[in-house]
Design a protein around this motif. Structure first.
Motif, PDB file in Angstrom:
ATOM      1  N   ILE A 169       1.000  -1.235   0.052  1.00  0.00           N
ATOM      2  CA  ILE A 169       0.088   0.110   0.050  1.00  0.00           C
ATOM      3  C   ILE A 169       0.792   1.230   0.051  1.00  0.00           C
ATOM      4  CG2 ILE A 169      -1.615   1.231   1.343  1.00  0.00           C
ATOM      5  CD1 ILE A 169      -2.776  -1.293   2.556  1.00  0.00           C
ATOM      6  N   ASP A 192       1.098   5.631  -0.545  1.00  0.00           N
ATOM      7  CA  ASP A 192       0.550   6.936  -0.618  1.00  0.00           C
ATOM      8  C   ASP A 192       1.045   7.688  -1.721  1.00  0.00           C
ATOM      9  OD1 ASP A 192      -1.240   6.572   1.577  1.00  0.00           O
ATOM     10  OD2 ASP A 192       0.030   7.352   3.023  1.00  0.00           O
ATOM     11  N   LEU A 195      -1.726  14.670   0.391  1.00  0.00           N
ATOM     12  CA  LEU A 195      -2.409  13.175  -0.110  1.00  0.00           C
ATOM     13  C   LEU A 195      -3.200  13.537  -1.105  1.00  0.00           C
ATOM     14  CD1 LEU A 195      -2.034  10.297   0.540  1.00  0.00           C
ATOM     15  CD2 LEU A 195      -3.580  10.408   2.244  1.00  0.00           C
ATOM     16  N   ARG A 202      -4.186   6.990  -3.129  1.00  0.00           N
ATOM     17  CA  ARG A 202      -3.507   6.007  -2.364  1.00  0.00           C
ATOM     18  C   ARG A 202      -3.815   4.768  -3.179  1.00  0.00           C
ATOM     19  NH1 ARG A 202      -5.946   5.776   3.092  1.00  0.00           N
ATOM     20  NH2 ARG A 202      -4.453   7.040   3.638  1.00  0.00           N
ATOM     21  N   THR A 203      -2.733   3.736  -3.261  1.00  0.00           N
ATOM     22  CA  THR A 203      -2.604   2.652  -4.431  1.00  0.00           C
ATOM     23  C   THR A 203      -2.315   1.345  -3.440  1.00  0.00           C
ATOM     24  OG1 THR A 203      -0.312   2.739  -4.826  1.00  0.00           O
ATOM     25  CG2 THR A 203      -1.784   4.008  -6.201  1.00  0.00           C
ATOM     26  N   ARG A 257      -6.599   1.750  -6.975  1.00  0.00           N
ATOM     27  CA  ARG A 257      -6.326   3.440  -6.614  1.00  0.00           C
ATOM     28  C   ARG A 257      -7.538   4.007  -6.127  1.00  0.00           C
ATOM     29  NH1 ARG A 257      -2.310   7.290  -8.595  1.00  0.00           N
ATOM     30  NH2 ARG A 257      -3.317   9.315  -8.511  1.00  0.00           N
ATOM     31  N   THR A 300      -9.756  10.239   4.007  1.00  0.00           N
ATOM     32  CA  THR A 300      -8.610   9.306   3.745  1.00  0.00           C
ATOM     33  C   THR A 300      -8.583   8.045   4.463  1.00  0.00           C
ATOM     34  OG1 THR A 300      -7.367  10.641   5.200  1.00  0.00           O
ATOM     35  CG2 THR A 300      -7.515  11.281   2.808  1.00  0.00           C
TER      36      THR A 300
END
Length: 301
Positions: A206, A208, A215, A218-219, A269, A279
Motif C-alpha cells: 500500500i 500513498d 495526500l 492511495r494505491t 487506486r 482518507t
C-alpha cells in the motif's frame, strides 16, 4: 217476613318476582363442565400426539435410505465443468428429517348462554247480596177481599288484577385452539466438493501518492494466481477481474494474461478529491473469475 244472603268469591294469587340468578348459576356450572371436558380432551389428544411423534422418530431412526453424501465437480484448466460425480451412502432418515412433535400451544373456549324468566300473578275477587220482603192480609168483605204486597233486591260485584314480572340475561364465552409443530422439517443439502483450478488473491504493498505535501491518492497492489489442482501454474490465461470501491489497472502494461508462474499483477487506486476528503482505510471487494471458477476477496487500504 224478610231474609237476606251475602256471599264473597274466592281469591287466587300467584305472587313472585322473576329472577334468573339460579339460571345464571347453572350456566356457570355448565361452563365449568365445558372447561373440564375440554382440558381432558386436550390432555388425551396431546398424549396421542406425543405417542405418534415417538413412533415417527423410531421409524425415521431405523429406516435406511440412499442419500447423496458428496457431490463432486471437476473443472478443466479453462474453468469449465469437465466432470460431475455423485457419491451416495446409506444413512438413517432421522439424519435429514426431524420428527415433528405437535403440541397445543393455545386453547381458548367460547360459549353462549341466554336466560329468561317470566312470572305472572292474577287476583280475582267477587261478592253478591240478595234480600226479599213480603206482607199479606186476609179478610172477609165485599169491598176489600184478599190482598198482598212484596219487595226483593240483589247486587253482584267482581274485581280482577293481573301482575307480571320478567328478567333476562345473556352472555358469550369464546373458545379457540391452535395446534402447531414444535420443530421444522429440514433436509440438509449434500456437501459440495470442487476439483479443478483455483484462483487466489495475494494482497500487496500500500502506497500513498503525495502532491506538494498533500495526500491526493492511495494505491494497493494485488497478485492473482491461477493454479491447477496439483498446484502447478497455469500460464497464458485471461482472468476476468472486477472491483467494487476502487478502479484498477494492470501493474505491467501489456501483461494482461497469467505469466509462467500463473500470476497477473494489478494495482488498485483511490483518489482523494475535495477540500477535506475521507482518507481513512476503506474496504474494496476484488472478484476474479475464470469460467466457473471464482474467488472474491476484501482488500482494505
Amino acid at each position: 217476613m224478610a231474609n237476606s244472603i251475602l256471599s264473597a268469591g274466592s281469591t287466587l294469587a300467584l305472587p313472585g318476582t322473576a329472577d334468573v340468578t339460579d339460571e345464571i348459576g347453572r350456566a356457570g356450572m355448565s361452563f365449568g363442565k365445558l372447561v373440564e371436558t375440554t382440558g381432558k380432551a386436550i390432555a388425551d389428544t396431546q398424549l396421542k400426539l406425543n405417542q405418534t411423534g415417538a413412533a415417527m422418530a423410531s421409524v425415521l431412526a431405523t429406516t435406511q435410505v440412499d442419500v447423496i453424501a458428496v457431490q463432486e465437480s471437476v473443472y478443466d484448466d479453462e474453468g469449465n465443468l469437465d466432470e460431475s460425480r455423485t457419491f451416495t451412502r446409506k444413512l438413517p432418515l432421522i439424519n435429514f428429517i426431524d420428527p415433528v412433535f405437535y403440541e397445543w400451544s393455545a386453547v381458548r373456549l367460547q360459549g353462549q348462554f341466554y336466560a329468561t324468566e317470566f312470572v305472572a300473578s292474577q287476583e280475582n275477587s267477587s261478592s253478591s247480596f240478595a234480600s226479599s220482603e213480603g206482607m199479606g192480609n186476609v179478610g172477609y168483605g165485599i169491598i176489600f177481599g184478599v190482598g198482598a204486597m212484596g219487595r226483593s233486591s240483589s247486587s253482584t260485584s267482581s274485581n280482577s288484577n293481573v301482575d307480571t314480572s320478567s328478567d333476562r340475561s345473556y352472555g358469550h364465552i369464546r373458545a379457540s385452539a391452535l395446534l402447531q409443530p414444535k420443530r421444522d422439517i429440514g433436509v440438509p443439502a449434500p456437501r459440495q466438493v470442487v476439483r479443478g483450478p483455483s484462483l487466489s488473491v495475494v494482497a500487496g504493498e500500500i502506497a500513498d501518492v503525495m502532491d506538494g505535501g498533500k495526500l491526493v491518492a492511495r494505491t494497493m497492489s494485488a497478485l492473482i494466481e491461477l493454479r491447477k489442482q496439483d498446484g502447478t501454474a497455469i500460464a497464458d490465461k485471461s482472468i476476468s477481474i472486477e472491483t467494487d470501491g476502487a478502479p484498477w489497472t494492470f501493474s505491467t502494461p501489456g501483461a494482461e494474461k497469467t505469466d509462467a508462474e500463473g500470476q497477473v499483477a494489478i494495482t488498485l487506486r483511490r483518489d482523494f478529491v475535495g477540500a477535506a476528503p475521507d482518507t481513512s482505510p476503506q474496504d474494496v471487494v476484488l472478484s476474479a473469475r475464470l469460467g466457473l471458477v471464482s474467488n472474491s476477496t476484501t482488500l482494505t487500504f
